[in-house]
Design a protein around this motif. Sequence first.
Motif, PDB file in Angstrom:
ATOM      1  N   ASN A 101      -9.310   0.824   5.456  1.00 43.91           N
ATOM      2  CA  ASN A 101      -8.321   1.775   5.963  1.00 43.91           C
ATOM      3  C   ASN A 101      -7.563   2.482   4.846  1.00 43.91           C
ATOM      4  OD1 ASN A 101      -7.738  -1.049   5.968  1.00 43.91           O
ATOM      5  ND2 ASN A 101      -5.718  -0.646   6.770  1.00 43.91           N
ATOM      6  N   TYR A 102      -7.734   2.015   3.601  1.00 41.72           N
ATOM      7  CA  TYR A 102      -7.131   2.713   2.454  1.00 41.72           C
ATOM      8  C   TYR A 102      -8.223   3.267   1.548  1.00 41.72           C
ATOM      9  CZ  TYR A 102      -3.305  -0.155   4.159  1.00 41.72           C
ATOM     10  OH  TYR A 102      -2.385  -0.750   4.955  1.00 41.72           O
ATOM     11  N   LYS A 103      -9.370   3.596   2.154  1.00 39.94           N
ATOM     12  CA  LYS A 103     -10.545   4.044   1.390  1.00 39.94           C
ATOM     13  C   LYS A 103     -10.193   5.166   0.403  1.00 39.94           C
ATOM     14  CE  LYS A 103     -14.608   6.493   2.853  1.00 39.94           C
ATOM     15  NZ  LYS A 103     -13.948   7.723   3.113  1.00 39.94           N
ATOM     16  N   ASP A 104      -9.520   6.199   0.889  1.00 34.69           N
ATOM     17  CA  ASP A 104      -9.245   7.341   0.008  1.00 34.69           C
ATOM     18  C   ASP A 104      -8.296   6.940  -1.114  1.00 34.69           C
ATOM     19  OD1 ASP A 104     -10.917   8.759   1.589  1.00 34.69           O
ATOM     20  OD2 ASP A 104      -9.329   9.713   2.780  1.00 34.69           O
ATOM     21  N   GLU A 105      -7.231   6.200  -0.730  1.00 34.14           N
ATOM     22  CA  GLU A 105      -6.253   5.768  -1.749  1.00 34.14           C
ATOM     23  C   GLU A 105      -6.956   4.948  -2.837  1.00 34.14           C
ATOM     24  OE1 GLU A 105      -2.845   3.620  -0.086  1.00 34.14           O
ATOM     25  OE2 GLU A 105      -2.386   2.710  -2.032  1.00 34.14           O
ATOM     26  N   SER A 139       0.833  -1.198   0.000  1.00 32.06           N
ATOM     27  CA  SER A 139       0.000   0.000   0.000  1.00 32.06           C
ATOM     28  C   SER A 139       0.868   1.249   0.000  1.00 32.06           C
ATOM     29  CB  SER A 139      -0.919  -0.042   1.226  1.00 32.06           C
ATOM     30  OG  SER A 139      -0.852   1.162   1.923  1.00 32.06           O
ATOM     31  N   ASP A 140       0.565   2.160  -0.907  1.00 32.56           N
ATOM     32  CA  ASP A 140       1.330   3.421  -0.981  1.00 32.56           C
ATOM     33  C   ASP A 140       1.205   4.182   0.332  1.00 32.56           C
ATOM     34  OD1 ASP A 140       1.864   2.802  -3.550  1.00 32.56           O
ATOM     35  OD2 ASP A 140       0.411   4.191  -4.442  1.00 32.56           O
ATOM     36  N   THR A 141       0.008   4.081   0.950  1.00 26.14           N
ATOM     37  CA  THR A 141      -0.212   4.787   2.223  1.00 26.14           C
ATOM     38  C   THR A 141       0.827   4.340   3.255  1.00 26.14           C
ATOM     39  OG1 THR A 141      -2.574   4.794   1.730  1.00 26.14           O
ATOM     40  CG2 THR A 141      -1.955   5.264   4.006  1.00 26.14           C
ATOM     41  N   MET A 142       1.052   3.014   3.361  1.00 18.48           N
ATOM     42  CA  MET A 142       1.993   2.514   4.371  1.00 18.48           C
ATOM     43  C   MET A 142       3.448   2.811   3.979  1.00 18.48           C
ATOM     44  SD  MET A 142      -0.135   1.651   6.558  1.00 18.48           S
ATOM     45  CE  MET A 142       0.985   1.325   7.882  1.00 18.48           C
ATOM     46  N   VAL A 143       3.746   2.702   2.675  1.00 20.38           N
ATOM     47  CA  VAL A 143       5.119   2.993   2.215  1.00 20.38           C
ATOM     48  C   VAL A 143       5.462   4.444   2.576  1.00 20.38           C
ATOM     49  CG1 VAL A 143       6.553   3.264   0.141  1.00 20.38           C
ATOM     50  CG2 VAL A 143       5.091   1.244   0.385  1.00 20.38           C
ATOM     51  N   ASN A 144       4.524   5.363   2.311  1.00 23.87           N
ATOM     52  CA  ASN A 144       4.777   6.783   2.630  1.00 23.87           C
ATOM     53  C   ASN A 144       4.824   7.008   4.133  1.00 23.87           C
ATOM     54  OD1 ASN A 144       4.782   7.376  -0.060  1.00 23.87           O
ATOM     55  ND2 ASN A 144       2.607   7.891  -0.135  1.00 23.87           N
ATOM     56  N   HIS A 145       3.912   6.334   4.843  1.00 24.37           N
ATOM     57  CA  HIS A 145       3.858   6.513   6.300  1.00 24.37           C
ATOM     58  C   HIS A 145       5.189   6.115   6.946  1.00 24.37           C
ATOM     59  CE1 HIS A 145       2.327   6.412  10.396  1.00 24.37           C
ATOM     60  NE2 HIS A 145       2.879   5.208  10.517  1.00 24.37           N
ATOM     61  N   PHE A 146       5.730   4.958   6.559  1.00 25.88           N
ATOM     62  CA  PHE A 146       6.961   4.488   7.201  1.00 25.88           C
ATOM     63  C   PHE A 146       8.189   5.291   6.765  1.00 25.88           C
ATOM     64  CE2 PHE A 146       4.446   0.518   8.027  1.00 25.88           C
ATOM     65  CZ  PHE A 146       4.442   0.663   9.399  1.00 25.88           C
ATOM     66  N   LYS A 147       8.154   5.797   5.537  1.00 25.28           N
ATOM     67  CA  LYS A 147       9.272   6.654   5.095  1.00 25.28           C
ATOM     68  C   LYS A 147       9.261   7.957   5.930  1.00 25.28           C
ATOM     69  CE  LYS A 147      11.336   8.952   1.200  1.00 25.28           C
ATOM     70  NZ  LYS A 147      11.231   9.408  -0.156  1.00 25.28           N
ATOM     71  N   MET A 184     -10.367   4.628  -3.542  1.00 27.03           N
ATOM     72  CA  MET A 184     -11.432   5.311  -4.298  1.00 27.03           C
ATOM     73  C   MET A 184     -10.851   6.297  -5.307  1.00 27.03           C
ATOM     74  SD  MET A 184     -14.776   5.831  -2.077  1.00 27.03           S
ATOM     75  CE  MET A 184     -15.333   4.668  -0.872  1.00 27.03           C
ATOM     76  N   ASN A 185      -9.725   6.924  -4.959  1.00 31.27           N
ATOM     77  CA  ASN A 185      -9.092   7.822  -5.942  1.00 31.27           C
ATOM     78  C   ASN A 185      -8.588   7.028  -7.136  1.00 31.27           C
ATOM     79  OD1 ASN A 185      -9.548  10.123  -4.496  1.00 31.27           O
ATOM     80  ND2 ASN A 185      -7.609  10.031  -3.388  1.00 31.27           N
ATOM     81  N   LYS A 186      -8.004   5.843  -6.832  1.00 30.01           N
ATOM     82  CA  LYS A 186      -7.452   5.008  -7.900  1.00 30.01           C
ATOM     83  C   LYS A 186      -8.563   4.463  -8.801  1.00 30.01           C
ATOM     84  CE  LYS A 186      -5.046   1.572  -6.110  1.00 30.01           C
ATOM     85  NZ  LYS A 186      -3.982   1.007  -5.283  1.00 30.01           N
ATOM     86  N   GLU A 187      -9.723   4.221  -8.230  1.00 31.83           N
ATOM     87  CA  GLU A 187     -10.814   3.559  -8.963  1.00 31.83           C
ATOM     88  C   GLU A 187     -11.950   4.523  -9.272  1.00 31.83           C
ATOM     89  OE1 GLU A 187      -9.731   0.990 -10.032  1.00 31.83           O
ATOM     90  OE2 GLU A 187      -8.413   0.109  -8.519  1.00 31.83           O
ATOM     91  N   ILE A 188     -11.613   5.757  -9.548  1.00 32.33           N
ATOM     92  CA  ILE A 188     -12.634   6.771  -9.808  1.00 32.33           C
ATOM     93  C   ILE A 188     -13.477   6.405 -11.044  1.00 32.33           C
ATOM     94  CG2 ILE A 188     -11.058   8.308 -11.102  1.00 32.33           C
ATOM     95  CD1 ILE A 188     -13.601   9.589  -8.615  1.00 32.33           C
ATOM     96  N   ASP A 189     -12.871   5.725 -12.040  1.00 25.69           N
ATOM     97  CA  ASP A 189     -13.618   5.344 -13.252  1.00 25.69           C
ATOM     98  C   ASP A 189     -14.766   4.393 -12.919  1.00 25.69           C
ATOM     99  OD1 ASP A 189     -12.010   6.883 -14.720  1.00 25.69           O
ATOM    100  OD2 ASP A 189     -10.740   5.239 -15.479  1.00 25.69           O
ATOM    101  N   PHE A 190     -14.508   3.482 -11.984  1.00 24.40           N
ATOM    102  CA  PHE A 190     -15.553   2.530 -11.544  1.00 24.40           C
ATOM    103  C   PHE A 190     -16.746   3.301 -10.972  1.00 24.40           C
ATOM    104  CE2 PHE A 190     -17.007   0.022  -7.717  1.00 24.40           C
ATOM    105  CZ  PHE A 190     -17.704  -0.970  -8.410  1.00 24.40           C
ATOM    106  N   LEU A 191     -16.444   4.299 -10.133  1.00 25.89           N
ATOM    107  CA  LEU A 191     -17.516   5.107  -9.534  1.00 25.89           C
ATOM    108  C   LEU A 191     -18.226   5.931 -10.615  1.00 25.89           C
ATOM    109  CD1 LEU A 191     -15.594   6.303  -6.355  1.00 25.89           C
ATOM    110  CD2 LEU A 191     -17.684   4.961  -6.319  1.00 25.89           C
ATOM    111  N   LEU A 222      -0.590  10.966  17.097  1.00 26.01           N
ATOM    112  CA  LEU A 222      -1.678  10.175  16.498  1.00 26.01           C
ATOM    113  C   LEU A 222      -1.595  10.277  14.979  1.00 26.01           C
ATOM    114  CD1 LEU A 222      -4.327   8.525  16.991  1.00 26.01           C
ATOM    115  CD2 LEU A 222      -5.557  10.703  16.955  1.00 26.01           C
ATOM    116  N   TYR A 223      -1.650   9.138  14.297  1.00 27.28           N
ATOM    117  CA  TYR A 223      -1.618   9.082  12.823  1.00 27.28           C
ATOM    118  C   TYR A 223      -2.880   8.379  12.325  1.00 27.28           C
ATOM    119  CZ  TYR A 223       3.102  10.713  13.183  1.00 27.28           C
ATOM    120  OH  TYR A 223       4.184  11.502  13.454  1.00 27.28           O
ATOM    121  N   PRO A 224      -3.325   8.694  11.090  1.00 22.52           N
ATOM    122  CA  PRO A 224      -4.597   8.116  10.629  1.00 22.52           C
ATOM    123  C   PRO A 224      -4.519   6.652  10.188  1.00 22.52           C
ATOM    124  CG  PRO A 224      -3.704   9.627   8.980  1.00 22.52           C
ATOM    125  CD  PRO A 224      -2.796   9.707  10.167  1.00 22.52           C
ATOM    126  N   VAL A 225      -3.304   6.093  10.006  1.00 22.63           N
ATOM    127  CA  VAL A 225      -3.217   4.731   9.448  1.00 22.63           C
ATOM    128  C   VAL A 225      -3.902   3.701  10.349  1.00 22.63           C
ATOM    129  CG1 VAL A 225      -1.156   5.128   8.033  1.00 22.63           C
ATOM    130  CG2 VAL A 225      -0.877   4.381  10.390  1.00 22.63           C
TER     131      VAL A 225
END
Length: 395
Positions: free
Chosen positions: A361-365, A64-72, A367-374, A226-229
Amino acid sequence: MHKKLIKFKNIPLSNGLLFNLNNKIKNYDLKVGYNSDTHLVSLYDNVSPEKLFHNDYVYDSSQSDTMVNHFKEAALSIQKKYKCLSPLEIGSNSGIFIEHFSKKNPIAVEPCSNFAKITTDKGIITYDEYWGDAISNKILNSHGERDMIYSANTISHIQNLDECFKSIYKCLSKDGVFIIECPSFLELLKGNAFDQFYHEHQSYFSCLSLNIILKKYNLSIFDIELYPVHGGTYRYYITKDNYYKLEENVVSAINEEIKYGLCNYDVLKSKMEVIKNNISKIKNTLINLKEKGAKIIGYGASAKFTQVTNMSEIDNTIIDFVMDTTPSKQNKYLPKSNIKVLPYNKELLKKADYCFLGAWNYKDEIMNKEIDFLKKGGKFITHIPTIKIYDINNR
Ligand code: TMP
């Protein structure tokens, strides 16, 4: 002594994926209890670590990009605050935190040998062992004391906290900092994130309970963020023998937890009733949609997805399959629900009216990636804090 909070009967291990549907699965009761001395909520009668963390372990934090960025960001921020001349990570998984310390002779400990190999391949000395007395002595003798010990989503997996914290105390230098990250129990309760209850998660720490336990070992929390992850994660900064000054935010965090009722068994018990109701709502909503002819697929075969489907008795007659980017999960089946994990492929979304977001927990990541589906009329379903359907207009 544990007072029972909630019990889920016959639950398989959440990361125990099946190679084929003839594989035998073993189910275990999942018993969550409250200790009125330490205020810790934890599992009791749990399964052994060897059954949970082994060389076929499937969870890969790098998916998950969210976790890769979070840990960096965590690695960079910690290095700005502390010298980190001798870093150690406990539970390094794919190495996405410790790799950012490569110029500082870092050491990692990771009991799942498939992941220990990945961290080793990144050039980091990695011990393929469970954290405890033996490995802490080995590290002390071969490398000396550590001035920064970091552990994300791992200390809450360790059953023998006594041995764990004694070993930390021994390895940590006088001015060293011990940093733990794990989901906050307060945030778990606020978000009704019952799918965090699974056999790997032994302890559901609050700032309050963790601090009470640490104090027995002359360790204490002096700062907190506190972090959102994972629905709300605390990063606890811990000192040995009160070397660092206590920050006011620790006192505020503990007061907020007490005010919410984390020391009150009746409050906790009433939250478990909310959780049971939510589980029934999830089951009824998904069954109703299916009965109306909807095609439902899953997105993200997380341990939480396995938990929510099994706790709400949803199986492959309701959810056709689940997509996931993790190679070690693909073409296997989720235990008990028998839902097949297919490699992620955007085209598969075209087969669905609804996509059940296991990885909420990666809802935003996602849904942004799958905007075409929506945009084409597809809908996402999430179940935390309660079941909710998202379309292009309310995402
Ligand atoms: P986690 O919530 O325990 O981190 O697990 C999330 C799972 O979801 C993990 O198996 C990776 C998967 N995933 C995808 O397949 N696609 C994605 O875009 C994301 C963010 C996660």
